[in-house]
Design a protein around this motif. Structure first.
Motif, PDB file in Angstrom:
ATOM      1  N   ALA B 291       3.015  21.034  38.698  1.00 45.71           N
ATOM      2  CA  ALA B 291       4.329  21.539  38.233  1.00 45.71           C
ATOM      3  C   ALA B 291       5.028  22.264  39.655  1.00 45.71           C
ATOM      4  CB  ALA B 291       3.884  22.970  37.421  1.00 45.71           C
ATOM      5  N   VAL B 292       4.053  22.897  40.563  1.00 42.13           N
ATOM      6  CA  VAL B 292       4.454  23.431  41.747  1.00 42.13           C
ATOM      7  C   VAL B 292       5.451  22.113  42.462  1.00 42.13           C
ATOM      8  CG1 VAL B 292       3.958  24.306  43.979  1.00 42.13           C
ATOM      9  CG2 VAL B 292       2.962  25.343  42.113  1.00 42.13           C
ATOM     10  N   ASN B 293       4.766  21.123  42.580  1.00 43.02           N
ATOM     11  CA  ASN B 293       5.464  20.030  43.198  1.00 43.02           C
ATOM     12  C   ASN B 293       6.769  19.660  42.652  1.00 43.02           C
ATOM     13  OD1 ASN B 293       3.548  19.508  45.454  1.00 43.02           O
ATOM     14  ND2 ASN B 293       2.197  18.100  44.272  1.00 43.02           N
ATOM     15  N   GLY B 294       6.587  19.246  41.363  1.00 40.94           N
ATOM     16  CA  GLY B 294       7.803  19.323  40.448  1.00 40.94           C
ATOM     17  C   GLY B 294       9.020  20.109  40.927  1.00 40.94           C
ATOM     18  N   ILE B 295       8.595  21.682  40.904  1.00 42.95           N
ATOM     19  CA  ILE B 295       9.693  22.755  41.106  1.00 42.95           C
ATOM     20  C   ILE B 295      10.106  22.307  42.388  1.00 42.95           C
ATOM     21  CG2 ILE B 295       9.699  24.997  41.449  1.00 42.95           C
ATOM     22  CD1 ILE B 295       7.799  25.365  39.149  1.00 42.95           C
ATOM     23  N   ILE B 296       9.306  22.200  43.395  1.00 46.12           N
ATOM     24  CA  ILE B 296       9.723  22.050  44.941  1.00 46.12           C
ATOM     25  C   ILE B 296      10.498  20.856  44.939  1.00 46.12           C
ATOM     26  CG2 ILE B 296       9.043  21.673  47.464  1.00 46.12           C
ATOM     27  CD1 ILE B 296       8.325  24.319  46.255  1.00 46.12           C
ATOM     28  N   GLY B 297      10.180  19.780  44.380  1.00 52.16           N
ATOM     29  CA  GLY B 297      10.847  18.665  44.352  1.00 52.16           C
ATOM     30  C   GLY B 297      12.534  18.753  43.923  1.00 52.16           C
ATOM     31  N   VAL B 298      12.509  19.552  42.810  1.00 47.61           N
ATOM     32  CA  VAL B 298      13.673  19.952  42.077  1.00 47.61           C
ATOM     33  C   VAL B 298      14.516  20.792  43.029  1.00 47.61           C
ATOM     34  CG1 VAL B 298      14.271  21.840  40.468  1.00 47.61           C
ATOM     35  CG2 VAL B 298      13.664  19.540  39.720  1.00 47.61           C
ATOM     36  N   LEU B 299      14.195  21.611  44.000  1.00 51.93           N
ATOM     37  CA  LEU B 299      14.748  22.598  44.725  1.00 51.93           C
ATOM     38  C   LEU B 299      15.640  21.677  45.743  1.00 51.93           C
ATOM     39  CD1 LEU B 299      12.234  25.513  45.335  1.00 51.93           C
ATOM     40  CD2 LEU B 299      14.269  25.419  43.787  1.00 51.93           C
ATOM     41  N   SER B 300      15.012  20.381  46.113  1.00 44.35           N
ATOM     42  CA  SER B 300      15.932  19.646  47.327  1.00 44.35           C
ATOM     43  C   SER B 300      16.807  18.942  46.707  1.00 44.35           C
ATOM     44  CB  SER B 300      14.819  19.012  48.222  1.00 44.35           C
ATOM     45  OG  SER B 300      13.974  18.105  47.042  1.00 44.35           O
ATOM     46  N   ILE B 301      17.198  18.837  45.254  1.00 43.35           N
ATOM     47  CA  ILE B 301      18.237  17.835  44.754  1.00 43.35           C
ATOM     48  C   ILE B 301      19.567  18.273  45.238  1.00 43.35           C
ATOM     49  CG2 ILE B 301      19.272  17.392  42.596  1.00 43.35           C
ATOM     50  CD1 ILE B 301      16.434  17.481  41.288  1.00 43.35           C
ATOM     51  N   LYS B 302      20.144  17.225  45.621  1.00 47.26           N
ATOM     52  CA  LYS B 302      21.570  17.322  46.133  1.00 47.26           C
ATOM     53  C   LYS B 302      22.694  16.742  45.175  1.00 47.26           C
ATOM     54  CE  LYS B 302      20.865  19.676  50.027  1.00 47.26           C
ATOM     55  NZ  LYS B 302      20.179  20.978  49.740  1.00 47.26           N
ATOM     56  N   SER B 303      22.313  16.095  44.350  1.00 44.12           N
ATOM     57  CA  SER B 303      23.509  15.270  43.701  1.00 44.12           C
ATOM     58  C   SER B 303      22.917  15.169  41.981  1.00 44.12           C
ATOM     59  CB  SER B 303      23.607  13.908  44.083  1.00 44.12           C
ATOM     60  OG  SER B 303      22.667  13.051  43.816  1.00 44.12           O
ATOM     61  N   ILE B 304      23.918  14.951  41.349  1.00 45.24           N
ATOM     62  CA  ILE B 304      23.860  14.863  39.754  1.00 45.24           C
ATOM     63  C   ILE B 304      23.051  13.600  39.536  1.00 45.24           C
ATOM     64  CG2 ILE B 304      24.626  14.189  37.571  1.00 45.24           C
ATOM     65  CD1 ILE B 304      26.581  16.629  37.689  1.00 45.24           C
ATOM     66  N   SER B 305      23.084  12.783  40.517  1.00 46.24           N
ATOM     67  CA  SER B 305      22.492  11.186  40.285  1.00 46.24           C
ATOM     68  C   SER B 305      21.135  11.417  40.632  1.00 46.24           C
ATOM     69  CB  SER B 305      23.129  10.067  41.038  1.00 46.24           C
ATOM     70  OG  SER B 305      23.320  10.539  42.490  1.00 46.24           O
ATOM     71  N   GLN B 306      20.713  12.177  41.773  1.00 46.90           N
ATOM     72  CA  GLN B 306      19.339  12.444  41.914  1.00 46.90           C
ATOM     73  C   GLN B 306      18.785  13.224  40.767  1.00 46.90           C
ATOM     74  OE1 GLN B 306      19.741  14.459  45.969  1.00 46.90           O
ATOM     75  NE2 GLN B 306      17.377  13.915  46.162  1.00 46.90           N
ATOM     76  N   LEU B 307      19.471  14.070  40.370  1.00 50.12           N
ATOM     77  CA  LEU B 307      18.921  14.999  39.303  1.00 50.12           C
ATOM     78  C   LEU B 307      18.495  14.195  37.957  1.00 50.12           C
ATOM     79  CD1 LEU B 307      18.265  17.910  38.394  1.00 50.12           C
ATOM     80  CD2 LEU B 307      20.937  17.794  37.369  1.00 50.12           C
ATOM     81  N   GLU B 308      19.632  13.134  37.614  1.00 46.05           N
ATOM     82  CA  GLU B 308      19.307  12.400  36.351  1.00 46.05           C
ATOM     83  C   GLU B 308      17.995  11.588  36.601  1.00 46.05           C
ATOM     84  OE1 GLU B 308      22.786   9.882  35.835  1.00 46.05           O
ATOM     85  OE2 GLU B 308      23.838  11.435  34.909  1.00 46.05           O
ATOM     86  N   GLY B 309      17.705  11.321  38.056  1.00 45.97           N
ATOM     87  CA  GLY B 309      16.395  10.395  38.385  1.00 45.97           C
ATOM     88  C   GLY B 309      15.391  11.315  37.917  1.00 45.97           C
ATOM     89  N   PHE B 310      15.294  12.683  38.030  1.00 44.31           N
ATOM     90  CA  PHE B 310      14.391  13.382  37.858  1.00 44.31           C
ATOM     91  C   PHE B 310      14.268  13.683  36.378  1.00 44.31           C
ATOM     92  CE2 PHE B 310      13.646  14.658  42.344  1.00 44.31           C
ATOM     93  CZ  PHE B 310      12.442  15.202  42.374  1.00 44.31           C
TER      94      PHE B 310
END
Lengths: 492, 492
Positions: B291-310
């Motif tokens: 979960a920590v890794n997931g959270i850290i990953g999400v913190l670096s998202i820079k676009s909606i397309s990236q977010l959709e990937g997650f």
């Protein structure tokens, strides 16, 4: 920062303009701004973090944006005290419109007199307000100790701050200064008389003018203000008085000058205690019997001719007062309140005598020496926001200050929100005050338009859009017509 | 009341217009207003009574109204502290013009958005601000106990007061409410970083709208504000983020919802502590490694397309963000700051990254339940007066805000003061801002006119008066002409 997602590149819209993306979203959506704030964080993050811990999304009780939706009552849990601290006020939109109107008049009169606006912290050092004498003001200081152990106050008046700033300016200040300010003042008293603990006060001050012209300018401002508001000389009067008269009387009776301050304090009680009590206090202060009689006699003087009878026509007091009235006559000559001049008294007050003084002021040349500087000629007045409003209400002079929205834009279908937003944005750029309303029934929208005193209602409908137009209703005349959408969304 | 003389009947002037009654008066004249005041007495009477006791009239040290006269230095006596309390500001006329200009822009944008102005006491009950969590805001409360033993604070932010007023309105409030306010906020912190203890904050809030349209309107306001001031997308960006993204990530990793609040607090520290430290804190809070890794990953998202990937494209967070940007695109389409849309981030900030956030805000639906009511959808922002001014300075976007007087009237002879007063009064009634100057040399008057950016200088001289005219000088063009006195003093 809880930046769960920082988004870039959204110049490439993810949703085509025509999809149903505007179908009501889940409530309590959480797109939000960050917690690292300008200066002090807003409540968002904390409320989220303190309440979201038990349940992540439970909006069953959320208010729906329905017909005349309103704030829900508390359901079981104990509600916080919804009132502001005792003796203080909230300003709802209608209260704020009145306050802004009043302040606007304060500002406009100050502008006419070519005064410059200044401001000071509402929190001041206590030392600025601790003075000798048994005045109400020092007993009612809203004072406390801050975390650093400093004695501070919520200022009871503005003059000492102003004098402080004049001294801070030092040699760089080019006298005379003509300054005004509008600020909140505080006092702490037991709430027995229903009086408030705060009020706003308009102050006008002239620093560096020893001539009576300064007083004349200040009275001019007050008269202009009354005139603007429709208050006439049958509503209010202005009292004028001179401490020099009292001084002259004391000198005549050889009362030691060291007693002057005390005599002033006693005489200031006139109206609060009886003449007999004043006599008693003066005598126990050591004032001779004849002098007491002279002082009491002077207190009942009602005209300059009477005063000349007491003091002769060449004394300082009489010369000053004559000069003041000479100025005022020249001012009033062009004002519509000539008869006001006939009743120049001592402060502005209502003729019916029901209200407290509307404003008051005077000279405070000596303040600067109590602050450790040389004396500087200074005079000013304070004009509160409370009594004047009571008077305006009584006289029926309060203006109609309803809300004024220019346009209300209402998309008849949810998927028209995008087009509605375009229109709203374009109108606002043209300087119009525009309210975007969605998810309401048409009936509600019309009621809302009426309440908001809107000029126009702009309905965005599918049938019209197909023709490239929107429907515009002029609410005052009930006129209706179609407007080409390109006209509305084009840049000016 | 120390009414030494109450004067009536001065409709009969005691001095003929042509006498020398305007020859400089004795300094420190004492015509004054009373001590019974509107609400709180001004300093006059007290300073008089505390200082006049030793000497009645000793004005040898008074400032003369001479060429460039200025405030005298203290002579021997110890001067009070002329500075405002630590961390607070005085506003000199030039500061006040800037503040008024800024507030005027806040107000105008709020008007364009059809928001209504409200206000609350700067002093609030402490209970309103005491919350769980280790935020800066509760540690830096400017709180104290009043004389009645109540815990009160100088508010650190305005949102809780606004929520309180919404609850006080109860059923009478027709939602949505669109309110704005401009008010002073306080915090107490050791003055180590040179930060101030007060600032003014513009707040805009929408109460009763759960849809992302509310956020879009608030961003619209901020963008309009920047646009008005000449700030472009190359100067600032706006960050947008969604807590739902974090929620979705926690759910995916089966992190208990009870941990959400704590996770938010930790994640909010991003930018203040390192990613490694955030990881450490999350793990010691009991969040699983994945979960920590997931959270850290999400913190670096820079676009909606990236977010959709997650998170996939149909999750609440993604739908909300897409909707917001859909709205914003429709708004921006008519704005000149299109490229701003390309960099929608999380708050308004300067591109160079030198300054703190310019403004911040978000949703606080849950606040109402912490206050004991049902939740109400609410969101808003706070926009301080400090960082924006720094930015405007840096970008050279501060306007020229000099004083603006319309007319300066100057009688060339002392006995012409009466006529000058008449002219001044008449011009003011016509709406002109007029400064009356006496007892100065002509050179000073010209300098003063220049400093005041006056339109006209009106010289009242004996030779001209005999011809029934006064001399008018247009300062910008140096034109000069005579104007008939009757024209000037006639009522409009």
């Amino acid at each position: 920062m809880s930046i769960a997602a920082s988004i870039e590149n959204i110049l490439r819209p993810r949703l085509p303009l025509a999809t149903n993306c505007l179908i009501p979203l889940h409530r309590a959506i959480s797109v939000f701004f960050p917690t690292q704030r300008v200066f002090l964080p807003r409540l968002l993050s904390s409320s989220a973090s303190s309440s979201v811990s038990t349940t992540i999304q439970d909006d069953a009780q959320s208010v729906e944006t329905e017909e005349d939706s309103s704030v829900p009552a508390a359901s079981g849990r104990s509600l916080i005290d919804v009132n502001p601290p005792r003796g203080t006020r909230d300003f709802l939109p209608e209260d704020m419109r009145l306050r802004n109107w009043l302040f606007q008049n304060f500002r406009e009169v100050s502008r006419l007199l070519s005064f410059e606006e200044v401001d000071f912290p509402v929190l001041e050092s206590e030392a600025l307000f601790i003075r000798k004498g048994g005045e109400e003001i020092t007993h009612q200081l809203y004072n406390f100790e801050d975390k650093g152990g400093r004695r501070v106050v919520l200022r009871p008046e503005i003059t000492p701050s102003l004098a402080r700033l004049v001294l801070k300016q030092g040699k760089s200040a080019s006298l005379p200064l003509k300054w005004f300010t509008i600020g909140q003042c505080w006092r702490y008293e037991r709430m027995t008389r229903g009086r408030r603990r705060e009020h706003y006060q308009w102050n006008m001050d002239i620093i560096g003018l020893s001539e009576v012209r300064a007083e004349a300018e200040l009275i001019h401002a007050i008269v202009l203000f009354f005139e603007r508001l429709g208050i006439t000389s049958s509503d209010v009067g202005i009292k004028v008085s001179s401490r020099k008269v009292l001084q002259a009387m004391l000198r005549r009776h050889s009362v030691p000058e060291s007693l002057f301050a005390e005599v002033c304090v006693i005489v200031d009680k006139l109206g609060k205690i009886t003449i007999a009590e004043i006599e008693k206090e003066l005598i126990s202060a050591g004032v001779s019997f004849e002098a007491v009689n002279g002082i009491i006699g002077v207190l009942s003087i009602k005209s300059i001719s009477q005063l000349e009878g007491f003091l002769g026509s060449d004394g300082e007091a009489v010369v000053d007062l004559n000069n003041l009235f000479f100025y005022l006559l020249n001012i009033m000559a062009t004002l519509n309140v000539k008869s006001l001049v006939g009743k120049l008294f001592d402060k502005a007050f209502d003729r019916e005598g029901k209200l407290r003084a509307i404003c008051g002021g005077g000279r405070y040349d000596r303040l600067f020496s109590t602050f450790g500087s040389d004396d500087i000629p200074a005079c000013g007045f304070g004009f509160g926001d409370a009594v004047i409003v009571e008077l305006l209400k009584e006289k029926g002079l309060l203006p109609d200050l309803s809300r004024q929205v220019d346009d209300i834009v209402f998309p008849l279908d949810e998927e028209l929100g995008g087009m509605a937003s375009k229109i709203v944005s374009s109108l606002r750029r043209k300087g119009r005050s525009v309210d975007l309303v969605e998810d309401k029934r048409l009936k509600w929208v019309f009621k809302h338009a009426e309440r908001s005193k809107a000029d126009r209602l702009i309905l965005v409908g599918n049938a019209e859009l197909e023709k490239g137009v929107v429907r515009v209703k002029i609410l005052a005349t009930r006129e209706e017509y179609d407007v080409n959408i390109d006209e509305l969304v084009s840049s000016p």
